[in-house]
Write a protein that holds these residues in place. Structure first.
Motif, mmCIF file in Angstrom:
data_model
loop_
_atom_site.group_PDB
_atom_site.id
_atom_site.type_symbol
_atom_site.label_atom_id
_atom_site.label_comp_id
_atom_site.label_asym_id
_atom_site.label_seq_id
_atom_site.Cartn_x
_atom_site.Cartn_y
_atom_site.Cartn_z
ATOM 1 N N LEU A 102 14.596 58.284 53.595
ATOM 2 C CA LEU A 102 13.226 57.790 53.762
ATOM 3 C C LEU A 102 12.261 58.491 52.806
ATOM 4 C CD1 LEU A 102 11.432 55.864 55.317
ATOM 5 C CD2 LEU A 102 11.149 57.626 57.062
ATOM 6 N N SER A 103 12.469 59.765 52.571
ATOM 7 C CA SER A 103 11.569 60.515 51.692
ATOM 8 C C SER A 103 11.657 60.068 50.236
ATOM 9 C CB SER A 103 11.868 62.014 51.799
ATOM 10 O OG SER A 103 13.167 62.299 51.302
ATOM 11 N N THR A 104 12.666 59.292 49.887
ATOM 12 C CA THR A 104 12.832 58.835 48.505
ATOM 13 C C THR A 104 12.279 57.428 48.281
ATOM 14 O OG1 THR A 104 15.042 57.889 48.861
ATOM 15 C CG2 THR A 104 14.917 60.244 48.271
ATOM 16 N N PHE A 105 11.815 56.776 49.331
ATOM 17 C CA PHE A 105 11.272 55.423 49.195
ATOM 18 C C PHE A 105 9.957 55.450 48.434
ATOM 19 C CE2 PHE A 105 14.482 54.015 51.969
ATOM 20 C CZ PHE A 105 14.419 52.638 52.108
ATOM 21 N N HIS A 106 9.806 54.521 47.507
ATOM 22 C CA HIS A 106 8.558 54.311 46.785
ATOM 23 C C HIS A 106 7.870 53.092 47.399
ATOM 24 C CE1 HIS A 106 9.710 57.259 43.814
ATOM 25 N NE2 HIS A 106 10.895 56.668 43.724
ATOM 26 N N SER A 107 6.645 52.846 47.021
ATOM 27 C CA SER A 107 5.886 51.742 47.620
ATOM 28 C C SER A 107 6.601 50.399 47.474
ATOM 29 C CB SER A 107 4.483 51.666 47.030
ATOM 30 O OG SER A 107 4.540 51.486 45.629
ATOM 31 N N GLN A 108 7.226 50.140 46.336
ATOM 32 C CA GLN A 108 7.901 48.857 46.133
ATOM 33 C C GLN A 108 9.126 48.726 47.023
ATOM 34 O OE1 GLN A 108 6.714 46.283 43.998
ATOM 35 N NE2 GLN A 108 8.128 45.202 45.350
ATOM 36 N N THR A 109 9.890 49.801 47.200
ATOM 37 C CA THR A 109 11.067 49.711 48.065
ATOM 38 C C THR A 109 10.645 49.537 49.519
ATOM 39 O OG1 THR A 109 11.259 52.128 47.995
ATOM 40 C CG2 THR A 109 12.761 50.891 46.601
ATOM 41 N N VAL A 110 9.580 50.218 49.927
ATOM 42 C CA VAL A 110 9.056 50.033 51.293
ATOM 43 C C VAL A 110 8.636 48.584 51.485
ATOM 44 C CG1 VAL A 110 7.176 50.610 52.884
ATOM 45 C CG2 VAL A 110 8.334 52.429 51.608
ATOM 46 N N SER A 111 7.918 48.061 50.516
ATOM 47 C CA SER A 111 7.443 46.679 50.586
ATOM 48 C C SER A 111 8.597 45.683 50.659
ATOM 49 C CB SER A 111 6.575 46.380 49.362
ATOM 50 O OG SER A 111 6.194 45.036 49.337
ATOM 51 N N ASN A 112 9.607 45.870 49.829
ATOM 52 C CA ASN A 112 10.753 44.947 49.820
ATOM 53 C C ASN A 112 11.527 44.986 51.135
ATOM 54 O OD1 ASN A 112 10.090 44.242 47.217
ATOM 55 N ND2 ASN A 112 11.773 45.320 46.261
ATOM 56 N N VAL A 113 11.722 46.174 51.674
ATOM 57 C CA VAL A 113 12.455 46.300 52.936
ATOM 58 C C VAL A 113 11.631 45.717 54.090
ATOM 59 C CG1 VAL A 113 13.428 47.930 54.604
ATOM 60 C CG2 VAL A 113 13.883 48.219 52.166
ATOM 61 N N ALA A 114 10.352 46.018 54.116
ATOM 62 C CA ALA A 114 9.491 45.467 55.179
ATOM 63 C C ALA A 114 9.462 43.940 55.103
ATOM 64 C CB ALA A 114 8.081 46.037 55.054
ATOM 65 N N TRP A 115 9.341 43.402 53.891
ATOM 66 C CA TRP A 115 9.339 41.947 53.724
ATOM 67 C C TRP A 115 10.652 41.349 54.220
ATOM 68 C CZ3 TRP A 115 12.588 38.701 51.059
ATOM 69 C CH2 TRP A 115 12.178 37.365 50.979
ATOM 70 N N ALA A 116 11.763 41.987 53.883
ATOM 71 C CA ALA A 116 13.077 41.465 54.276
ATOM 72 C C ALA A 116 13.205 41.394 55.791
ATOM 73 C CB ALA A 116 14.193 42.335 53.690
#
Length: 113
Positions: A89-103
């Protein structure tokens, strides 16, 4: 490609990055092959594989399933569990958070705990 990857020897050699990248490419091209996706999901869920998924692998895999409208509940649960590990979790960037949340939102998956 899908037929070759379904060979047990080939699929058994796939790393988390190869799983995520392959799924991402299929989704980007709009190619829905449920048998292929299930096989890659099964590979991803192997104990020795899921523990090596990083933020990008998680994001690519989750995004691909959502983009193609395929909900594999066991896989999505394992990806969520892996995401919540502090070292991941500490390695997530804003784009990865966004992509996972969207999914997860696209697939209608909610954590009500």
């Amino acid at each position: 490609l899908a037929e070759r990857v379904l060979d047990r020897d080939v699929l058994g050699s796939f790393s988390p990055q190869e799983i995520g990248n392959t799924l991402w490419a299929y989704a980007k091209l709009g190619i829905l092959n449920v048998k292929f996706m299930d096989a890659l999901a099964d590979r991803a869920m192997q104990d020795s594989v899921i523990v090596r998924f990083n933020a990008q692998n998680i994001a690519n895999t989750a995004w691909a399933f959502a983009k193609l409208g395929v909900c594999n509940d066991p896989l999505m649960e394992m990806l969520a569990e892996r995401t919540l590990k502090s070292d991941v979790l500490s390695t997530f960037h804003s784009q990865t958070v966004s992509n996972v949340a969207w999914a997860y939102a696209t697939l209608g998956i909610r954590n009500i705990e």
